[in-house]
Design an enzyme around this catalytic site. Structure first.
Site, PDB file in Angstrom:
ATOM      1  N   SER A 155       0.859  -1.182   0.000  1.00 10.56           N
ATOM      2  CA  SER A 155       0.000   0.000   0.000  1.00 10.56           C
ATOM      3  C   SER A 155       0.889   1.223   0.000  1.00 10.56           C
ATOM      4  CB  SER A 155      -0.886   0.003   1.249  1.00 10.56           C
ATOM      5  OG  SER A 155      -1.547   1.252   1.412  1.00 10.56           O
ATOM      6  N   TYR A 168      -1.930  -0.487  10.529  1.00  7.45           N
ATOM      7  CA  TYR A 168      -1.982  -0.846   9.111  1.00  7.45           C
ATOM      8  C   TYR A 168      -0.690  -0.379   8.431  1.00  7.45           C
ATOM      9  CZ  TYR A 168      -3.853  -1.147   4.318  1.00  7.45           C
ATOM     10  OH  TYR A 168      -4.069  -1.442   2.993  1.00  7.45           O
TER      11      TYR A 168
END
Length: 268
Positions: A155, A168
């Protein structure tokens, strides 16, 4: 319009002679929706035979039917489930050449009063363990074919700070570090290891953020753009690369700055 854009893959055996992945076998985790679904369609359109893995059996079977492949239920946070997935792909198609380790979830908690150990372990299990376990499980199959390609879905959160979901960010940074380290480590075995690092892309993981993204007029990256980047990586020759994907920019490997070397001892 490509098959990936239309949502319908070319039926197995009806790809053009120039299909770059003809004869290759691909595993796609988290393949029932979002980035995994789009990537499974793109890989199939390029000629690959695809095994779709997900905990969402209904969605996974639907995608498997679209690509003329097979579905396997798999919890990527379980090492034995990853091994069983690879065994299944070998049984169905005779081997594995490509693994897209895409399954992932948002954390849903921070490290303060809202810290939830169960949510933390769930996110680490899917986002980091799923990549490590998936890599460990698929490596023998790739070696048996003389090499192959592993792509992990990281990501933009693995390349930048993520105050809204620091845990995350932590597991995605770990995937980026793993990619940069395993790329050169596996190169001598003809196994390439790369990652895609999209910003806000069309998937279930952004569902809680859609109102905020709309209010701030932040564009959402179509899943097909990520899938096309995955295809570029798989059909390329790079390794250890982390491809960023941002709206309005051409996806490319992120250029990391070198770590400063040792300086002179104090007083010298």
């Amino acid at each position: 319009m490509s098959a990936a854009e239309s949502g319908v893959a070319a039926p197995r055996g009806e790809h053009t002679d120039g299909a770059p992945l003809r004869g290759k076998v691909a595993i796609v985790t988290g393949g029932a929706s979002g980035l995994g679904r789009a990537s499974a369609l793109a890989l199939a359109e390029a000629g690959a035979r695809v095994v779709v893995a997900d905990l969402d059996a209904r969605g996974g079977r639907e995608v498997a039917d679209l690509v003329g492949g097979h579905f396997r239920a798999c919890d990527v946070s379980d090492l034995d489930a990853n091994r069983a997935l690879v065994d299944f792909a070998q049984e169905q198609f005779g081997g594995v050449d490509i693994a897209l380790l895409n399954a992932g979830v948002a954390t849903g908690c921070g490290v303060g009063e809202d810290f939830d150990p169960a949510r933390y372990r769930r996110a680490m299990g899917a986002n980091l363990d799923g990549v490590v376990f998936g890599t460990h499980a698929v490596l023998p199959a790739l070696r048996a074919r003389g090499g192959g390609s592993i792509v992990a879905t990281a990501s933009l959160a693995g390349l930048a700070a993520v105050p809204l979901d620091p845990l995350y960010g932590a597991n995605k940074h770990a995937v980026v570090g793993l990619t940069r380290s395993l790329g050169p480590a596996l190169a001598q075995e003809n196994v390439r290891f790369n990652a895609v690092c999209p910003g806000f892309a069309e998937s279930r993981i952004i569902d809680p953020l859609r109102e905020m993204l709309s209010a701030q007029q932040l564009p959402v990256i179509p899943a097909e753009v990520v899938a096309d980047t995955v295809l570029r990586i798989v059909t390329g020759d790079g390794t250890g690369e982390c491809w960023f994907i941002q709206p309005g920019r051409e996806p490319e490997p992120f250029r990391f700055r070198s770590v400063p070397g040792p300086g002179k001892p104090v007083g010298v």
